[in-house]
Write a protein that holds these residues in place. Structure first.
Motif, PDB file in Angstrom:
ATOM      1  N   ALA A 146       0.841  -1.207   0.000  1.00 58.30           N
ATOM      2  CA  ALA A 146       0.000   0.000   0.000  1.00 58.30           C
ATOM      3  C   ALA A 146       0.874   1.255   0.000  1.00 58.30           C
ATOM      4  O   ALA A 146       0.639   2.221  -0.748  1.00 58.30           O
ATOM      5  N   MET A 147       1.908   1.231   0.836  1.00 59.68           N
ATOM      6  CA  MET A 147       2.858   2.366   0.892  1.00 59.68           C
ATOM      7  C   MET A 147       3.571   2.525  -0.448  1.00 59.68           C
ATOM      8  O   MET A 147       3.824   3.634  -0.910  1.00 59.68           O
ATOM      9  N   LEU A 148       3.897   1.385  -1.036  1.00 61.90           N
ATOM     10  CA  LEU A 148       4.627   1.397  -2.302  1.00 61.90           C
ATOM     11  C   LEU A 148       3.784   2.045  -3.400  1.00 61.90           C
ATOM     12  O   LEU A 148       4.265   2.880  -4.175  1.00 61.90           O
ATOM     13  N   GLN A 149       2.519   1.661  -3.424  1.00 64.43           N
ATOM     14  CA  GLN A 149       1.599   2.208  -4.427  1.00 64.43           C
ATOM     15  C   GLN A 149       1.554   3.735  -4.341  1.00 64.43           C
ATOM     16  O   GLN A 149       1.706   4.444  -5.337  1.00 64.43           O
ATOM     17  N   GLU A 150       1.391   4.219  -3.099  1.00 66.36           N
ATOM     18  CA  GLU A 150       1.359   5.688  -2.892  1.00 66.36           C
ATOM     19  C   GLU A 150       2.660   6.327  -3.354  1.00 66.36           C
ATOM     20  O   GLU A 150       2.667   7.365  -4.013  1.00 66.36           O
ATOM     21  N   SER A 179       4.495  -6.752  -8.293  1.00 66.39           N
ATOM     22  CA  SER A 179       4.579  -6.894  -9.762  1.00 66.39           C
ATOM     23  C   SER A 179       3.518  -6.042 -10.439  1.00 66.39           C
ATOM     24  O   SER A 179       3.790  -5.393 -11.463  1.00 66.39           O
ATOM     25  N   ALA A 180       2.301  -6.058  -9.869  1.00 63.22           N
ATOM     26  CA  ALA A 180       1.212  -5.294 -10.494  1.00 63.22           C
ATOM     27  C   ALA A 180       1.533  -3.799 -10.456  1.00 63.22           C
ATOM     28  O   ALA A 180       1.283  -3.068 -11.433  1.00 63.22           O
ATOM     29  N   ILE A 181       2.093  -3.344  -9.348  1.00 63.76           N
ATOM     30  CA  ILE A 181       2.436  -1.911  -9.226  1.00 63.76           C
ATOM     31  C   ILE A 181       3.505  -1.550 -10.264  1.00 63.76           C
ATOM     32  O   ILE A 181       3.410  -0.536 -10.964  1.00 63.76           O
ATOM     33  N   HIS A 184       1.977  -1.656 -13.816  1.00 63.85           N
ATOM     34  CA  HIS A 184       1.096  -0.515 -14.052  1.00 63.85           C
ATOM     35  C   HIS A 184       1.919   0.757 -14.295  1.00 63.85           C
ATOM     36  O   HIS A 184       1.571   1.590 -15.135  1.00 63.85           O
ATOM     37  N   ALA A 185       3.018   0.888 -13.574  1.00 58.95           N
ATOM     38  CA  ALA A 185       3.860   2.088 -13.740  1.00 58.95           C
ATOM     39  C   ALA A 185       4.850   1.920 -14.896  1.00 58.95           C
ATOM     40  O   ALA A 185       5.617   2.841 -15.186  1.00 58.95           O
ATOM     41  N   ASN A 186       4.851   0.709 -15.492  1.00 66.93           N
ATOM     42  CA  ASN A 186       5.758   0.426 -16.605  1.00 66.93           C
ATOM     43  C   ASN A 186       7.228   0.596 -16.220  1.00 66.93           C
ATOM     44  O   ASN A 186       8.013   1.209 -16.944  1.00 66.93           O
ATOM     45  N   ILE A 187       7.560   0.066 -15.058  1.00 61.45           N
ATOM     46  CA  ILE A 187       8.959   0.128 -14.592  1.00 61.45           C
ATOM     47  C   ILE A 187       9.363  -1.276 -14.137  1.00 61.45           C
ATOM     48  O   ILE A 187       8.515  -2.088 -13.781  1.00 61.45           O
ATOM     49  N   PRO A 188      10.674  -1.563 -14.143  1.00 60.57           N
ATOM     50  CA  PRO A 188      11.102  -2.897 -13.733  1.00 60.57           C
ATOM     51  C   PRO A 188      11.039  -3.112 -12.224  1.00 60.57           C
ATOM     52  O   PRO A 188      11.159  -2.159 -11.443  1.00 60.57           O
ATOM     53  N   LEU A 189      10.846  -4.374 -11.880  1.00 58.28           N
ATOM     54  CA  LEU A 189      10.902  -4.800 -10.483  1.00 58.28           C
ATOM     55  C   LEU A 189      12.165  -5.643 -10.308  1.00 58.28           C
ATOM     56  O   LEU A 189      12.349  -6.648 -11.012  1.00 58.28           O
TER      57      LEU A 189
END
Ligand code: T4K
Length: 401
Positions: A146-150, A179-181, A184-189
């Protein structure tokens, strides 16, 4: 007590050498003190058959025969169609992963937990990125989705560099959220699983396929210990090509360096030979470490100390236990000192409190990180612990009840 000097005159009939300059080894004479880690690497006899393959080929690095055999053996061990790129340590593995997936950093933000070892942020800075810290969840001690999403919405980062904290697998649902975050942001994990080679997730899968690239350490203190070494894994063959290239100066097949400047992060064949010998006995090592972890964790539960969820399926580099209060941790550390047992408090100080990293942004307050860092105590784990050593460590639990 340190050191015991072992004189070894070359020319004498000793295992050291045949002739030449005398060599002096400084060995720790720990007496009754229980060291935090006591690595046990394979003997030269165990390594020799693998090393001979390099010698007979006269090929010792830059993709020699032993390195190739080690990469294949690691891929078979991990399964799941993973590509394995051995490197010379996990810190350079992280740098290579960042460069392979995001190019030159130019100061772009990379989100990461503050509750990790200094290498995570160090690698990002050396690769040209700017760390920004997110909090971890008190449920599992990994980055809180949740923190990551924000933070992603606010910071528009170039990548997520998250951790399998203490090498323990994050819950599958958490990894799915990460992974979904990222997607969605189109960045690597990228996942730093430094201590997690051999750890399994709740579905029983070995770590290695949690991200676009996942990084492991084979440092002497890790359960899979070869001295200095590391590994980057990926499911994607194109990313594997980029990782190998970034670890080999950026060379393309025609030996031209084009857009991406690489570095020398290659593993050499001697370390690969040690790795093959370690792999031969690794499952047995893991079983023992997990057994010691569970035994000590049970002993300390009476005093109210709790292990990280998922620990029992981890590779158990050492045993982090969360004390009820920071006063209880102080009592534990003092008692360990009296009883000559070396404890550690990884990851205290957390990165955002270290002077070198305090200039980097906290994306939110980090209350869970601070609470864990104030209460964590890490107990020793080795691959071979005697009943006497385990018993002495267990005694600490009675001191703090
Ligand atoms: N990411 C994360 C999350 C990490 O935790 C790490 C490393 C990395 C990345 C980077 O991985 P590498 O680039 O190193 O592959 C140790 C390890 O050196 C480090 O690899 C590890 N994390 C970290 C958690 O622990 P120190 O500086 O705290 O270790 P040190 O020298 O104080 O030794 C610890 C204990 O081990 C002491 O009791 C002494 C004992 N020891 C150590 C060595 C090397 C031995 O008895 N024999 C030995 O050969 O970092």
């Amino acid at each position: 007590m340190w050191p015991l000097l072992l004189h070894c005159s070359r020319g004498a009939d000793t295992p050291c050498s045949k002739k030449g300059v005398p060599v002096t080894y400084e060995l720790p004479t720990s007496g009754q003190r229980i060291r935090f880690q006591r690595p046990d690497l394979p003997s030269l006899n165990e390594v020799a058959p693998h090393w001979e393959a390099a010698r007979s080929a006269h090929w010792y690095s830059n993709g020699g025969p032993v390195l190739a055999a080690f990469s294949s053996a690691i891929e078979r061990y991990l399964g799941s169609d993973l590509h394995a790129v051995p490197v010379n340590n996990a810190t350079s593995g992280l740098m290579v992963a960042l460069r392979a997936l995001c190019g030159t950093g130019r100061g772009a933000t990379v989100l990461m937990p503050s509750y990790t070892f200094a290498a995570t942020a160090t690698a990002a800075v050396w690769a040209g990125f700017t760390p920004a810290f997110v909090d971890v969840s008190e449920d599992h001690w990994h980055a809180d989705p949740a923190m990551l999403q924000e933070a992603v919405e606010r910071e528009t980062p170039a990548a997520l560099l998250l951790c399998s904290t203490y090498g323990v697998a994050p819950p599958r649902a958490t990894v799915r959220s990460w992974s979904a975050i990222a997607e969605h942001a189109n960045i690597p994990l990228i996942v730093d699983s430094a201590a997690g080679f051999g750890s399994r997730d709740e579905c029983g899968n070995r770590l290695g396929g949690q991200a676009d690239a996942e990084v492991f350490s084979f440092h002497a203190t890790k359960p899979f210990a070869i001295g200095e070494g590391g590994l980057v894994t990926t499911r994607d063959p194109d990313i594997a090509v980029e990782l190998r290239r970034a670890a080999n100066f950026g060379f393309h097949n025609d030996r031209i360096v084009r857009s991406g400047v690489g570095m020398n992060a290659k593993m050499d064949d001697l370390h690969a030979a040690i790795g093959l010998a370690v792999l031969d006995r690794f499952d047995e090592v893991l079983k023992r470490r997990q057994g010691y972890g569970s035994r000590l964790s049970d002993a300390f539960s009476a005093a109210g100390l709790s292990p990280q969820p998922g620990m029992s399926a981890g590779a158990v580099q050492f045993l982090p236990l969360l004390c009820k209060t920071k006063e209880q941790r102080s009592r534990l550390l003092a008692s360990a000192d009296r009883r000559a047992i070396e404890l550690r408090t990884y990851f205290s100080d957390p990165l955002h409190s270290m002077p070198a990293f305090s200039r980097y942004r906290k994306t939110t307050p980090l209350p869970v990180t601070e609470s864990l860092a104030a209460r964590i105590a890490c107990l020793p784990i080795y691959s071979d612990m005697s009943a006497g050593v385990l018993g002495r460590i267990e005694q600490l639990s009675t001191d703090i009840q």
